[in-house]
Design a protein around this motif. Structure first.
Motif: not given
Length: 320
Positions: A100-102, A179-186, A243-244
């Protein structure tokens, strides 16, 4: 066999990743020597979209492999073009880091807490497109640089936030700065993000045998599906791509779940599609989902509506 010469870029993240692989090869009984290689991407100050995408990082190391100056190369998998390189083979894809991205933002803010007009830095068209599609009123600014440089834009006040790959921060021991791990939904990650590719010459059966023990079957299966999707899209779509793939338990055993994104960088058009298929057919699953994206409108995205020239592959993890 004499000591394995393992080629690496000089960046802190690249040498950390290569050291991680070297330690595991040493644990398997091999002597390993790290060989530093400077690539075009390391010496150019231009944005990666202007100098040819991630190939600028892989090309010099691959030349060293083909020339016999090194025996093994370690790449961030998302740095590698989807087309195979003649004479070389990816002998191992080790177990994947979190893909994931952060967000790294001022004052500990999350994405939803950033005010409208906040300036967010990223060098990735994929991240730009997905952040714009969220409709949060953010100003996305293109940036380059290693992890320290990018985080420095935030600590200096030049930017309100930057988006980075979680895997890079984890490998550098810097996760506390997210400060946040970005949900793959976003925000879906780049195909292959968080995974490493250990590459060697196809004709060096001794090196291939030494490296293959590092391969992780689930990781290879997932990234094969993601990169198959990207390769299929390359023929008819210029949009940024996320893609994931994930291994899931189906009614009849293990299956593969694949999610994908394609859209315009200004956020005015986005496609999100998913598909589940057999675990043992990752290439077919990726190609099938790519065709769905193309049929649903990804093929209509042109360079004028999206400036990405080679998809999600020009956001190297070493710098992100």
């Amino acid at each position: 066999m004499t000591a394995l010469r393992l080629g690496t870029r000089r960046s802190a993240l690249a040498t950390t990743q290569s050291g991680w692989v070297a330690d595991r090869l040493r644990a398997a009984g091999h002597e390993v020597e790290l060989v530093e290689i400077t690539t075009e991407g390391d010496v150019s100050g231009e944005l990666l979209t202007a100098i040819g995408g991630t190939g600028v990082f892989a090309a010099a190391i691959r030349r060293a492999l083909l020339d016999g100056r090194i025996d093994v190369a370690v790449h961030s998998l998302k740095d590698l073009p989807t087309a195979p390189e003649p004479g070389l083979t990816v002998a191992a894809v080790p177990v994947r880091e979190d893909s994931r991205d952060v967000l790294v933002a001022r004052d500990g803010l999350t994405l939803g807490e950033l005010p409208a007009g906040a300036v967010v830095g990223t060098g990735s068209p994929r991240r730009t497109a997905q952040l714009a599609a969220l409709g949060l009123g953010l100003e996305i600014r293109p940036i380059r640089g290693n992890v320290d440089t990018r985080i420095g834009f935030v600590t200096s006040g030049a930017l309100d936030a930057v988006v980075l790959a979680r895997a890079g921060l984890a490998r550098l021991g810097r996760l506390d700065q997210a400060t946040e791990v970005l949900d793959p939904i976003q925000v879906l990650p780049a195909p292959g993000q968080g995974a490493l590719a250990v590459e060697c010459r196809s004709d060096r059966s001794d090196v291939v045998a030494a490296v293959t023990v590092l391969d992780d079957a689930d990781t290879r299966t997932c990234v094969t599906a993601e990169r198959s999707l990207l390769a299929t899209l390359e023929a008819g779509c210029t949009a940024p791509v996320g893609a994931l793939a994930e291994v899931v338990e189906g009614d009849d055993g293990l299956e593969l779940s694949l999610r994908a994104f394609a859209g315009s960088e200004d956020g005015t058009f986005e496609l999100r599609r998913s598909l589940v298929g057999p675990y043992d057919r990752p290439e077919a699953l990726g190609a099938d989902l790519a065709r769905i994206l193309l049929e649903d409108g990804a093929a209509d995205l042109t360079p004028s509506s999206s400036t990405a020239s080679d998809h999600a592959t020009h956001e190297p993890e070493q710098a992100s």
